[in-house]
Write a protein that holds these residues in place. Sequence first.
Motif, PDB file in Angstrom:
ATOM      1  N   PRO A   1       0.816  -1.216   0.000  1.00  0.00           N
ATOM      2  CA  PRO A   1       0.000   0.000   0.000  1.00  0.00           C
ATOM      3  C   PRO A   1       0.852   1.269   0.000  1.00  0.00           C
ATOM      4  O   PRO A   1       0.791   2.093   0.911  1.00  0.00           O
ATOM      5  N   TYR A   2       1.651   1.421  -1.060  1.00  0.00           N
ATOM      6  CA  TYR A   2       2.594   2.526  -1.132  1.00  0.00           C
ATOM      7  C   TYR A   2       2.021   3.711  -1.897  1.00  0.00           C
ATOM      8  O   TYR A   2       1.445   3.556  -2.987  1.00  0.00           O
ATOM      9  N   GLY A   3       2.232   4.902  -1.367  1.00  0.00           N
ATOM     10  CA  GLY A   3       2.200   6.113  -2.150  1.00  0.00           C
ATOM     11  C   GLY A   3       3.632   6.401  -2.561  1.00  0.00           C
ATOM     12  O   GLY A   3       4.559   5.683  -2.172  1.00  0.00           O
ATOM     13  N   ALA A   4       3.842   7.452  -3.337  1.00  0.00           N
ATOM     14  CA  ALA A   4       5.203   7.744  -3.771  1.00  0.00           C
ATOM     15  C   ALA A   4       5.408   9.242  -3.926  1.00  0.00           C
ATOM     16  O   ALA A   4       4.491   9.976  -4.299  1.00  0.00           O
ATOM     17  N   LYS A   5       6.612   9.672  -3.630  1.00  0.00           N
ATOM     18  CA  LYS A   5       7.048  11.043  -3.893  1.00  0.00           C
ATOM     19  C   LYS A   5       8.365  10.965  -4.656  1.00  0.00           C
ATOM     20  O   LYS A   5       9.133  10.016  -4.485  1.00  0.00           O
ATOM     21  N   LYS A   6       8.597  11.936  -5.507  1.00  0.00           N
ATOM     22  CA  LYS A   6       9.865  11.998  -6.225  1.00  0.00           C
ATOM     23  C   LYS A   6      10.636  13.220  -5.777  1.00  0.00           C
ATOM     24  O   LYS A   6      10.052  14.234  -5.376  1.00  0.00           O
TER      25      LYS A   6
ATOM     26  N   ASP B   1      17.078  10.283 -10.906  1.00  0.00           N
ATOM     27  CA  ASP B   1      15.696   9.837 -10.765  1.00  0.00           C
ATOM     28  C   ASP B   1      15.578   9.057  -9.456  1.00  0.00           C
ATOM     29  O   ASP B   1      16.022   7.911  -9.368  1.00  0.00           O
ATOM     30  N   TYR B   2      15.009   9.701  -8.447  1.00  0.00           N
ATOM     31  CA  TYR B   2      14.902   9.077  -7.127  1.00  0.00           C
ATOM     32  C   TYR B   2      13.479   9.260  -6.605  1.00  0.00           C
ATOM     33  O   TYR B   2      12.947  10.375  -6.622  1.00  0.00           O
ATOM     34  N   ARG B   3      12.878   8.172  -6.164  1.00  0.00           N
ATOM     35  CA  ARG B   3      11.559   8.218  -5.550  1.00  0.00           C
ATOM     36  C   ARG B   3      11.624   7.611  -4.152  1.00  0.00           C
ATOM     37  O   ARG B   3      12.514   6.820  -3.845  1.00  0.00           O
ATOM     38  N   MET B   4      10.643   7.976  -3.352  1.00  0.00           N
ATOM     39  CA  MET B   4      10.486   7.380  -2.031  1.00  0.00           C
ATOM     40  C   MET B   4       9.090   6.786  -1.932  1.00  0.00           C
ATOM     41  O   MET B   4       8.092   7.482  -2.136  1.00  0.00           O
ATOM     42  N   TYR B   5       9.035   5.491  -1.672  1.00  0.00           N
ATOM     43  CA  TYR B   5       7.755   4.826  -1.444  1.00  0.00           C
ATOM     44  C   TYR B   5       7.338   5.096  -0.004  1.00  0.00           C
ATOM     45  O   TYR B   5       8.156   5.006   0.922  1.00  0.00           O
TER      46      TYR B   5
ATOM     47  N   GLY C   1      25.146  -0.450   2.789  1.00  0.00           N
ATOM     48  CA  GLY C   1      25.494   0.939   2.978  1.00  0.00           C
ATOM     49  C   GLY C   1      25.842   1.239   4.420  1.00  0.00           C
ATOM     50  O   GLY C   1      25.373   0.566   5.345  1.00  0.00           O
ATOM     51  N   LEU C   2      26.678   2.248   4.610  1.00  0.00           N
ATOM     52  CA  LEU C   2      26.998   2.778   5.927  1.00  0.00           C
ATOM     53  C   LEU C   2      26.538   4.226   5.970  1.00  0.00           C
ATOM     54  O   LEU C   2      26.692   4.959   4.991  1.00  0.00           O
ATOM     55  N   ILE C   3      25.983   4.660   7.097  1.00  0.00           N
ATOM     56  CA  ILE C   3      25.585   6.057   7.207  1.00  0.00           C
ATOM     57  C   ILE C   3      25.711   6.551   8.639  1.00  0.00           C
ATOM     58  O   ILE C   3      25.318   5.852   9.580  1.00  0.00           O
ATOM     59  N   ASP C   4      26.311   7.725   8.776  1.00  0.00           N
ATOM     60  CA  ASP C   4      26.370   8.424  10.056  1.00  0.00           C
ATOM     61  C   ASP C   4      25.224   9.428  10.041  1.00  0.00           C
ATOM     62  O   ASP C   4      25.303  10.484   9.401  1.00  0.00           O
ATOM     63  N   LEU C   5      24.131   9.093  10.721  1.00  0.00           N
ATOM     64  CA  LEU C   5      22.925   9.912  10.687  1.00  0.00           C
ATOM     65  C   LEU C   5      23.107  11.255  11.381  1.00  0.00           C
ATOM     66  O   LEU C   5      22.336  12.190  11.146  1.00  0.00           O
ATOM     67  N   GLY C   6      24.127  11.372  12.219  1.00  0.00           N
ATOM     68  CA  GLY C   6      24.341  12.611  12.960  1.00  0.00           C
ATOM     69  C   GLY C   6      25.159  13.645  12.228  1.00  0.00           C
ATOM     70  O   GLY C   6      25.267  14.786  12.670  1.00  0.00           O
ATOM     71  N   ARG C   7      25.737  13.273  11.098  1.00  0.00           N
ATOM     72  CA  ARG C   7      26.585  14.206  10.346  1.00  0.00           C
ATOM     73  C   ARG C   7      25.874  14.570   9.040  1.00  0.00           C
ATOM     74  O   ARG C   7      26.002  13.874   8.029  1.00  0.00           O
ATOM     75  N   THR C   8      25.085  15.613   9.069  1.00  0.00           N
ATOM     76  CA  THR C   8      24.305  16.023   7.907  1.00  0.00           C
ATOM     77  C   THR C   8      24.875  17.311   7.320  1.00  0.00           C
ATOM     78  O   THR C   8      25.535  18.093   8.004  1.00  0.00           O
ATOM     79  N   ALA C   9      24.581  17.517   6.033  1.00  0.00           N
ATOM     80  CA  ALA C   9      25.067  18.720   5.348  1.00  0.00           C
ATOM     81  C   ALA C   9      24.061  19.124   4.279  1.00  0.00           C
ATOM     82  O   ALA C   9      23.603  18.306   3.490  1.00  0.00           O
ATOM     83  N   GLY C  10      23.691  20.402   4.271  1.00  0.00           N
ATOM     84  CA  GLY C  10      22.767  20.893   3.275  1.00  0.00           C
ATOM     85  C   GLY C  10      21.311  20.724   3.664  1.00  0.00           C
ATOM     86  O   GLY C  10      20.988  20.084   4.668  1.00  0.00           O
ATOM     87  N   GLU C  11      20.439  21.275   2.840  1.00  0.00           N
ATOM     88  CA  GLU C  11      19.006  21.200   3.072  1.00  0.00           C
ATOM     89  C   GLU C  11      18.411  19.981   2.386  1.00  0.00           C
ATOM     90  O   GLU C  11      18.826  19.637   1.267  1.00  0.00           O
ATOM     91  N   PRO C  12      17.437  19.314   3.015  1.00  0.00           N
ATOM     92  CA  PRO C  12      16.776  18.185   2.343  1.00  0.00           C
ATOM     93  C   PRO C  12      16.153  18.622   1.025  1.00  0.00           C
ATOM     94  O   PRO C  12      15.625  19.733   0.926  1.00  0.00           O
ATOM     95  N   PRO C  13      16.211  17.793  -0.007  1.00  0.00           N
ATOM     96  CA  PRO C  13      15.645  18.167  -1.297  1.00  0.00           C
ATOM     97  C   PRO C  13      14.120  18.241  -1.243  1.00  0.00           C
ATOM     98  O   PRO C  13      13.474  17.606  -0.420  1.00  0.00           O
ATOM     99  N   ARG C  14      13.566  19.066  -2.105  1.00  0.00           N
ATOM    100  CA  ARG C  14      12.117  19.196  -2.209  1.00  0.00           C
ATOM    101  C   ARG C  14      11.550  17.942  -2.862  1.00  0.00           C
ATOM    102  O   ARG C  14      12.157  17.360  -3.754  1.00  0.00           O
ATOM    103  N   THR C  15      10.381  17.512  -2.420  1.00  0.00           N
ATOM    104  CA  THR C  15       9.729  16.343  -2.997  1.00  0.00           C
ATOM    105  C   THR C  15       8.377  16.716  -3.590  1.00  0.00           C
ATOM    106  O   THR C  15       7.750  17.702  -3.179  1.00  0.00           O
ATOM    107  N   GLU C  16       7.933  15.917  -4.547  1.00  0.00           N
ATOM    108  CA  GLU C  16       6.647  16.112  -5.202  1.00  0.00           C
ATOM    109  C   GLU C  16       5.899  14.792  -5.252  1.00  0.00           C
ATOM    110  O   GLU C  16       6.500  13.723  -5.388  1.00  0.00           O
ATOM    111  N   ASP C  17       4.562  14.844  -5.160  1.00  0.00           N
ATOM    112  CA  ASP C  17       3.752  13.649  -5.334  1.00  0.00           C
ATOM    113  C   ASP C  17       3.842  13.174  -6.766  1.00  0.00           C
ATOM    114  O   ASP C  17       4.031  13.962  -7.702  1.00  0.00           O
ATOM    115  N   VAL C  18       3.710  11.870  -6.961  1.00  0.00           N
ATOM    116  CA  VAL C  18       3.680  11.303  -8.307  1.00  0.00           C
ATOM    117  C   VAL C  18       2.394  10.497  -8.493  1.00  0.00           C
ATOM    118  O   VAL C  18       1.738  10.139  -7.537  1.00  0.00           O
TER     119      VAL C  18
END
Length: 268
Positions: A162-167, A174-178, A251-268
């Motif tokens: 039951p996924y919606g999606a944003k791009k 080309d990146y989407r998030m379910y 993948g490895l990720i350090d969630l505490g070390r962020t840089a920049g603003e989150p990208p804008r998303t749009e409904d698809v």
Amino acid sequence: MAALPEGTPCWADAMFTDLEGAKAFYGDVLGWTFGESSSEYGDYTQAYSDGKAVAAIVPPMPGGEGTPARSAWCLYLASPDAGATAARIRAHGGEVVMGPMRIGDFGTMVIAKDPAGVVFGVWQAGRHEGFERQGEPGAYSWAELVTREPAKADAFFPAVFPYGAKKMAGGDFDYRMYQVGERAVLGRMAAEGDFLPPEAPSYISVYFAVEDTDAAIGRLTARGGTVYFGPMDSPFGRFAAVGDPQGAAFGLIDLGRTAGEPPRTEDV
């Protein structure tokens, strides 16, 4: 812990020919400890971070049945009815490789492929409800489908779950998030051009959080692991795409070390 909403990542495991080698590698890189192997269930061995179950490793099946050409992490998506999910997988062009299979009173599993051949799991929780820890060092934090055939993924996964999606708007990728409701649960990256080596299959990359990505990479390379991409800073954390000595990419990720603003998303 209540069962997770349908389609939410709930567990990850991998098959390794050298189980002791995998224990040594992930114990050093991610700080995991390991429980006793369950001979009743093919020596399935849970991994723990600070005493909480975060993943599992397992040796190949006797006789080689089901043994992959190389080790790989498998992400499981939650389902209230594994049989019904398996039926939708088939109906929408996917393949059910294994199951639905009842695993004692722990739950019911399915191993499947999307129409482009990406392997994933389905888990209907019983006594085993999934990750006991997420989004902290040593634990699962995110996953993304890296695929050469994004149109097939975009048609398949929202039909099965039951996924919606944003791009992500803007940029040259080309990146989407379910999404389940308003929560993003799984990324989808189009592997265009030479993003993936020719010999690499489309796959789901499972990200594990660490306290320091660069330090974790140092431990990983010292243990014979490979860095495929990064490390790179992002609005979501400092991350890298890597592989273990037996070929399993993650993948490895350090969630505490962020840089920049989150990208804008749009409904698809």
